[in-house]
Design a protein around this motif. Structure first.
Motif, PDB file in Angstrom:
ATOM      1  N   UNK A 183       0.797  -1.217   0.000  1.00 19.57           N
ATOM      2  CA  UNK A 183       0.000   0.000   0.000  1.00 19.57           C
ATOM      3  C   UNK A 183       0.832   1.271   0.000  1.00 19.57           C
ATOM      4  N   UNK A 184       2.160   1.127   0.016  1.00 17.96           N
ATOM      5  CA  UNK A 184       3.043   2.295   0.055  1.00 17.96           C
ATOM      6  C   UNK A 184       4.188   2.134  -0.936  1.00 17.96           C
ATOM      7  N   UNK A 185       4.601   3.248  -1.527  1.00 15.46           N
ATOM      8  CA  UNK A 185       5.738   3.201  -2.439  1.00 15.46           C
ATOM      9  C   UNK A 185       7.022   2.892  -1.673  1.00 15.46           C
ATOM     10  N   UNK A 186       7.154   3.458  -0.489  1.00 12.20           N
ATOM     11  CA  UNK A 186       8.301   3.196   0.383  1.00 12.20           C
ATOM     12  C   UNK A 186       7.795   2.462   1.627  1.00 12.20           C
ATOM     13  N   UNK A 187       7.752   1.155   1.585  1.00  5.25           N
ATOM     14  CA  UNK A 187       7.115   0.381   2.668  1.00  5.25           C
ATOM     15  C   UNK A 187       7.783   0.537   4.028  1.00  5.25           C
ATOM     16  N   UNK A 188       9.101   0.798   4.068  1.00  5.73           N
ATOM     17  CA  UNK A 188       9.779   0.939   5.358  1.00  5.73           C
ATOM     18  C   UNK A 188       9.709   2.372   5.872  1.00  5.73           C
ATOM     19  N   UNK A 189       9.208   3.283   5.028  1.00  2.00           N
ATOM     20  CA  UNK A 189       9.153   4.688   5.418  1.00  2.00           C
ATOM     21  C   UNK A 189      10.446   5.429   5.199  1.00  2.00           C
ATOM     22  N   UNK A 190      11.455   4.742   4.668  1.00  2.00           N
ATOM     23  CA  UNK A 190      12.758   5.373   4.442  1.00  2.00           C
ATOM     24  C   UNK A 190      13.203   5.139   3.005  1.00  2.00           C
ATOM     25  N   UNK A 191      13.984   6.086   2.489  1.00  2.00           N
ATOM     26  CA  UNK A 191      14.544   5.929   1.145  1.00  2.00           C
ATOM     27  C   UNK A 191      15.689   4.927   1.165  1.00  2.00           C
ATOM     28  N   UNK A 192      16.328   4.813   2.314  1.00  2.59           N
ATOM     29  CA  UNK A 192      17.469   3.912   2.413  1.00  2.59           C
ATOM     30  C   UNK A 192      17.467   3.215   3.770  1.00  2.59           C
ATOM     31  N   UNK A 193      17.694   1.908   3.760  1.00  4.48           N
ATOM     32  CA  UNK A 193      17.818   1.103   4.967  1.00  4.48           C
ATOM     33  C   UNK A 193      19.158   0.380   4.930  1.00  4.48           C
ATOM     34  N   UNK A 194      19.484  -0.301   6.010  1.00  2.00           N
ATOM     35  CA  UNK A 194      20.721  -1.073   6.076  1.00  2.00           C
ATOM     36  C   UNK A 194      20.403  -2.483   6.554  1.00  2.00           C
ATOM     37  N   UNK A 195      20.829  -3.487   5.768  1.00  2.00           N
ATOM     38  CA  UNK A 195      20.659  -4.891   6.129  1.00  2.00           C
ATOM     39  C   UNK A 195      22.005  -5.591   5.976  1.00  2.00           C
ATOM     40  N   UNK A 196      22.416  -6.296   6.995  1.00  2.00           N
ATOM     41  CA  UNK A 196      23.722  -6.969   6.989  1.00  2.00           C
ATOM     42  C   UNK A 196      24.849  -6.000   6.667  1.00  2.00           C
ATOM     43  N   UNK A 197      24.693  -4.755   7.116  1.00  2.00           N
ATOM     44  CA  UNK A 197      25.724  -3.759   6.883  1.00  2.00           C
ATOM     45  C   UNK A 197      25.748  -3.190   5.480  1.00  2.00           C
ATOM     46  N   UNK A 198      24.744  -3.522   4.658  1.00  2.00           N
ATOM     47  CA  UNK A 198      24.680  -3.071   3.260  1.00  2.00           C
ATOM     48  C   UNK A 198      23.508  -2.104   3.091  1.00  2.00           C
ATOM     49  N   UNK A 199      23.762  -0.957   2.481  1.00  2.00           N
ATOM     50  CA  UNK A 199      22.695   0.010   2.229  1.00  2.00           C
ATOM     51  C   UNK A 199      21.746  -0.534   1.160  1.00  2.00           C
ATOM     52  N   UNK A 200      20.447  -0.328   1.374  1.00  2.00           N
ATOM     53  CA  UNK A 200      19.434  -0.862   0.459  1.00  2.00           C
ATOM     54  C   UNK A 200      18.253   0.089   0.366  1.00  2.00           C
ATOM     55  N   UNK A 201      17.606   0.101  -0.790  1.00  2.00           N
ATOM     56  CA  UNK A 201      16.373   0.860  -0.979  1.00  2.00           C
ATOM     57  C   UNK A 201      15.239  -0.115  -1.256  1.00  2.00           C
ATOM     58  N   UNK A 202      14.182  -0.020  -0.449  1.00  2.00           N
ATOM     59  CA  UNK A 202      13.004  -0.890  -0.584  1.00  2.00           C
ATOM     60  C   UNK A 202      11.886  -0.103  -1.249  1.00  2.00           C
ATOM     61  N   UNK A 203      11.392  -0.604  -2.369  1.00  2.00           N
ATOM     62  CA  UNK A 203      10.344   0.064  -3.137  1.00  2.00           C
ATOM     63  C   UNK A 203       9.258  -0.944  -3.481  1.00  2.00           C
ATOM     64  N   UNK A 204       8.004  -0.522  -3.363  1.00  2.00           N
ATOM     65  CA  UNK A 204       6.891  -1.377  -3.764  1.00  2.00           C
ATOM     66  C   UNK A 204       6.184  -0.732  -4.944  1.00  2.00           C
ATOM     67  N   UNK A 205       6.595  -1.118  -6.140  1.00  2.00           N
ATOM     68  CA  UNK A 205       5.979  -0.648  -7.378  1.00  2.00           C
ATOM     69  C   UNK A 205       5.839  -1.849  -8.296  1.00  2.00           C
ATOM     70  N   UNK A 206       4.606  -2.248  -8.572  1.00  2.00           N
ATOM     71  CA  UNK A 206       4.284  -3.442  -9.375  1.00  2.00           C
ATOM     72  C   UNK A 206       4.592  -4.719  -8.603  1.00  2.00           C
ATOM     73  N   UNK A 207       5.702  -4.767  -7.911  1.00  2.00           N
ATOM     74  CA  UNK A 207       6.066  -5.826  -6.965  1.00  2.00           C
ATOM     75  C   UNK A 207       7.000  -5.213  -5.929  1.00  2.00           C
ATOM     76  N   UNK A 208       6.997  -5.690  -4.700  1.00  2.00           N
ATOM     77  CA  UNK A 208       7.994  -5.223  -3.735  1.00  2.00           C
ATOM     78  C   UNK A 208       9.388  -5.628  -4.184  1.00  2.00           C
TER      79      UNK A 208
END
Length: 389
Positions: A202-227
């Motif tokens: 239901x959101x373009x940015x599901x985490x509420x942030x443009x950039x997150x960090x997982x396992x020490x790696x910067x990542x961008x989570x976007x939900x458009x057509x598919x997460x």
């Protein structure tokens, strides 16, 4: 004196005949069709021919595709041993007021028994309109030269408009459009994805942030057509132009990407734990700049996408749509590697392992993708009756 030859029954032959009879009796069948859509293939069913209860579909789909196959080849079915060829599409009467048909997508595991309804397949969407016309699920004007089929994807609740040429009342097969990853040319199919953001969350940015960090790696989570989740190849210490085989053989890379993907899935609200994150979403892609890539000439960025744990030889359409959005988000991992001036003003040109694809996009004031357009091709390969044990 007459001699008589007595033919004694062979118990082995009798057993084989009985086994053969039982085998034939145990064969199941349904009307079906087989289509290539973009860079994928899938078995198509009319919703009316399947059991009313969707919970009964999984064993049918596994039998038809040939999963699970410990050898990874799906020789006893119509799968092709890789995720892009292990798919089923179901098309039926529309349940959405803005659609002509419903379309449900299922991704099947190759070596496992997973039947995943959690995502859409943008490539196979290109075959849904032609199948609807060919199967009589969409009324075609035999005088018309083209048709527009409004498709409701039940996996995401989104609407896609498919425009394609007709020939004698059926979807045209011949044409001049070539797409990277598919040999030859075919009739063009225009796909317009309407308001594709927030397909599952239901959101373009599901985490509420443009950039997150997982396992020490910067990542961008976007939900458009598919997460989707996007990481920079350089942050993983690899080249962004690795081939699918090189990605598979790189020590620990697939495991690291899947760990990031699963953590992102939890952060996006798709599951409560990494173990519960579906195999098909979120999809993950490694992005890199075209300036540092030998295969990046004439593109705005380069991606290597994975789906169901396997590197794709061509970028999935839904991933391309998510990339086009993320490329416009300042501070995102995708924007950081995207050309500031697009090579084609009509949209974002994305380089992938088999070539490139242009995503025509209309963005709102908030940077969200309001409308996206891609061109694909599709072709009916067979139709008739399909069998499974």
């Amino acid at each position: 004196m007459f001699s008589r030859t007595i033919r004694r029954s062979n118990p082995i032959s009798q057993s084989l005949r009985h086994a053969s009879s039982r085998s034939r009796a145990s064969q199941n069948s349904l009307p079906a069709a087989y289509y290539r859509g973009g860079t994928s293939r899938a078995v198509f069913f009319n919703r009316a021919d399947l059991p009313h209860d969707q919970r009964e579909w999984a064993p049918i789909f596994r039998g038809v595709i040939g999963s699970p196959d410990p050898y990874g080849r799906q020789l006893d079915g119509l799968g092709g041993g890789i995720s892009s060829l292990s798919k089923v599409c179901v098309v039926g009467t529309a349940t959405h007021p803005a659609a002509d048909v419903d379309y449900t997508f299922a991704a099947l595991g190759v070596k496992n028994d997973e039947v995943d309804f959690s995502s859409n397949c943008g490539n196979m969407v290109s075959a849904v309109g032609p199948y609807a016309a060919d199967a009589g699920l969409f009324d075609v004007n035999h005088e018309a030269e083209s048709a527009v089929v409004r498709i409701h994807n039940t996996n995401t609740g989104k609407i896609i408009h498919a425009t394609f040429p007709l020939a004698e009342g059926e979807a045209a097969a011949r044409g001049e459009l070539a797409i990277d990853g598919v040999a030859g040319t075919a009739a063009p199919i225009k796909l317009d994805f309407v308001d594709p953001a927030g397909s599952r969350t239901g959101k373009m940015l599901p985490t509420g942030a443009v950039k997150d960090v997982f396992d020490g790696v910067k990542a961008t989570c976007v939900d458009v057509a598919n997460p989707c989740v996007f990481v920079r190849a350089e942050d993983l210490g690899v080249e962004g132009t690795l081939t699918p085989d090189e990605i598979t053989s790189a020590p620990g890379l697939l495991d690291r990407l899947d760990s990031i993907r699963r953590q992102a899935g939890v952060a996006m609200g798709l599951a409560k734990s990494p173990e519960e994150v579906p195999g098909s979403v979120p999809k993950i892609g490694m992005v890199s700049s075209s300036r540092n890539a030998s295969d990046g000439r004439g593109v705005d960025l380069v991606v290597r996408a994975l789906s169901v744990g396997q590197p794709h030889k061509a970028v999935p359409i839904t991933v391309a749509l998510a990339l086009a959005t993320a490329a416009r988000l300042p501070g995102s991992t995708v924007a950081e590697v995207t050309n500031s001036v697009p090579v084609d003003p009509a949209g974002i040109t994305i380089g992938h392992a088999s070539g490139n694809i242009l995503v025509g996009a209309t963005f709102g004031a908030d940077g969200g993708l309001e409308f996206a357009t891609v061109f694909r091709t599709a072709r009916r390969l067979f139709e008739g009756k399909i069998f499974w044990k």
